[in-house]
Design an enzyme around this catalytic site. Structure first.
Site, PDB file in Angstrom:
ATOM      1  N   HIS A  79      26.968   8.193 -18.260  1.00 27.07           N
ATOM      2  CA  HIS A  79      27.865   7.894 -19.397  1.00 27.07           C
ATOM      3  C   HIS A  79      27.977   6.373 -19.484  1.00 27.07           C
ATOM      4  CE1 HIS A  79      31.215   8.123 -22.087  1.00 27.07           C
ATOM      5  NE2 HIS A  79      32.196   8.194 -21.214  1.00 27.07           N
ATOM      6  N   GLU A  81      30.415   4.513 -20.934  1.00 30.50           N
ATOM      7  CA  GLU A  81      31.726   3.878 -21.091  1.00 30.50           C
ATOM      8  C   GLU A  81      31.980   2.912 -19.920  1.00 30.50           C
ATOM      9  OE1 GLU A  81      34.835   6.733 -22.030  1.00 30.50           O
ATOM     10  OE2 GLU A  81      36.046   5.166 -22.964  1.00 30.50           O
ATOM     11  N   HIS A 145      32.847  13.500 -23.111  1.00 30.80           N
ATOM     12  CA  HIS A 145      33.556  13.432 -24.356  1.00 30.80           C
ATOM     13  C   HIS A 145      32.986  12.423 -25.345  1.00 30.80           C
ATOM     14  CE1 HIS A 145      35.904   9.608 -23.355  1.00 30.80           C
ATOM     15  NE2 HIS A 145      35.055   9.783 -22.392  1.00 30.80           N
ATOM     16  N   TYR A 192      44.717  15.540 -18.767  1.00 34.59           N
ATOM     17  CA  TYR A 192      43.411  14.941 -19.078  1.00 34.59           C
ATOM     18  C   TYR A 192      42.697  15.793 -20.134  1.00 34.59           C
ATOM     19  CZ  TYR A 192      38.816  12.958 -17.540  1.00 34.59           C
ATOM     20  OH  TYR A 192      37.584  12.352 -17.438  1.00 34.59           O
ATOM     21  N   HIS A 225      36.164  10.824 -12.122  1.00 39.61           N
ATOM     22  CA  HIS A 225      37.562  10.403 -11.928  1.00 39.61           C
ATOM     23  C   HIS A 225      38.284  11.423 -11.053  1.00 39.61           C
ATOM     24  CE1 HIS A 225      37.360   7.289 -14.973  1.00 39.61           C
ATOM     25  NE2 HIS A 225      36.924   8.159 -15.865  1.00 39.61           N
TER      26      HIS A 225
HETATM   27 FE1  FEO Z   1      34.475   8.339 -20.809  1.00 43.87          FE
HETATM   28 FE2  FEO Z   1      35.616   7.879 -17.682  1.00 43.87          FE
HETATM   29  O1  FEO Z   1      34.826   7.383 -19.298  1.00 43.87           O
END
Ligand code: FEO
Length: 395
Positions: A79, A81, A145, A192, A225
């Protein structure tokens, strides 16, 4: 605090105890977070994701304690991000020719963020990368996401690296799901999902069906996370299936803001009416001006219905109510009912305006809402109680 999970698979991430706001100011992280990065050593060595930019130096230094950096053969960017790619520039300064495996979308986004001509190798669902005795199998996971997300799966050790999916913003030194407070863990997981994944529930179901269809054994789910799921790892997958199915509990959430306490007192009387109709319904009240908006969204997610109230101001509604309604609109909740209420002095458009916004957000509207003039008196409170009673019985 790098540690080995199993057979030369290491956690090499960062626990961020200080974080309280994530995505800029968008997401409250009351319990901090972790940025999980993983290193798989085999004949070839692969690094899966990195950490957020401010921890780049710590990350690169810590990683070099586990492996000489020039022995990293592949980088997997699940990802783009910056909480996962943020340390890439610092790492690539040291090992600039290392190939980065990612989706086509991730390449675009990483180029957009860092403007670097790294050696991108594009992968899609079913592609495999041999590390020697084990393989990484890639599964693209668009909109879980972001459009660029993917999972990868390590054969032999049966580890699914799921990136954001199945994660939670939860700092812990324990790092395994069976070692942390179970209530805290559940609460952060559902918050979340509610705040980040609700609009993508269809994709969640589709992706889970696809991955389950591959019939891969899963001993660990290593998210990006929070904790690593090792004890009954599929419990969080089962929860996602439940949450993605237009989830609701026997709960009604009342959200309001108030200028001189009239709308607050209406909210409390409406709650009394709901309870008198059915004592088993959980009723929760939140001031949109004072409560944390992500906590409110978590409660909306759990609710079968919501009531939203505001005083009328400047022919409209109070800004904190407008703010939470915008959050609610964007999350595209399904299968929930709603109504509005509020006090006013002269024009009184607020209630109608809230009703329209809730309708546009996909809620089934129950009734025309309830307006009360100036400060509620005994009769007004009786009307609020009846309104709450009627709302609960007409769901
Ligand atoms: Fe979509 Fe934890 O970044």
């Amino acid at each position: 605090m790098n540690f080995e999970i199993r057979n030369n698979v290491f956690w090499v991430g960062k626990v961020d105890w200080e974080l309280r706001k994530f995505h800029g100011e968008e997401y409250s992280a009351h319990k901090g977070t972790t940025y999980n990065s993983y290193l798989v050593k085999d004949t070839h060595t692969a690094l899966i994701d990195t950490v957020w930019t401010p921890f780049s130096k710590e990350f690169v230094d810590g990683l070099s304690d586990v492996v000489p950096l020039d022995e990293i053969d592949f980088i997997i960017a699940n990802h783009s991000e910056p909480d996962h790619s943020g340390a890439l520039p610092a790492l690539m300064d040291v090992i600039p020719d290392t190939p980065i495996y990612c989706t086509a979308q991730a390449e675009k986004f990483l180029r957009g963020y860092y403007h670097k001509d790294w050696d991108f190798r594009l992968v899609k669902t079913g592609d495999k990368l041999s590390l020697g005795s084990r393989e990484l199998v890639f599964v693209s996971a668009p909109m879980l996401h972001w459009p660029d997300n993917m999972f990868c799966y390590l054969t032999g050790d049966n580890i699914l690296f799921s990136n954001d999916a199945f994660g939670q913003h939860y700092a812990s030194e324990a790092m395994y799901n069976d070692l942390v407070d179970q209530y805290e863990l559940y609460d952060e997981c559902i918050k979340y999902y509610a705040n980040i994944l609700t609009p993508f529930s269809k994709q969640v179901i589709k992706k889970i069906e696809e991955v389950v269809g591959l019939k891969l054994p899963v001993d660990f789910i290593c998210t990006s996370h929070g904790v690593i799921w090792r004890n009954d790892p599929l419990q969080i997958v089962n929860k996602y299936v439940e949450w993605a199915g237009d989830y609701q509990e026997n709960q009604i959430t009342i959200i309001y803001d108030t200028m001189w306490n009239s709308t607050r007192r209406m909210a409390e009387s409406i709650a009394e009416g709901i309870k008198s109709a059915d004592e088993k319904i959980v009723v929760k009240l939140f001031s949109s001006a004072r409560a944390d908006k992500n906590d409110i969204i978590k409660e909306v997610f759990k609710s079968k219905a919501i009531l939203v109230g505001s005083s009328t101001i400047n022919n409209g509604i109070l800004s904190s109510v407008a703010g939470i309604l915008e959050e609610i609109r964007g999350l595209r909740f399904k299968g929930k009912s709603a109504a509005s209420f509020g006090s006013y002095g002269w024009s009184g458009e607020g209630v109608k305006m809230i009703t329209e916004l809730l309708k546009e957000s996909g809620f089934k509207i129950i009734g025309d809402g309830l307006r009360e003039l100036w400060n509620p008196d005994r009769e007004s409170f009786e009307r609020c109680i009846d309104f709450g009673k009627g709302f609960a019985t007409n769901l």
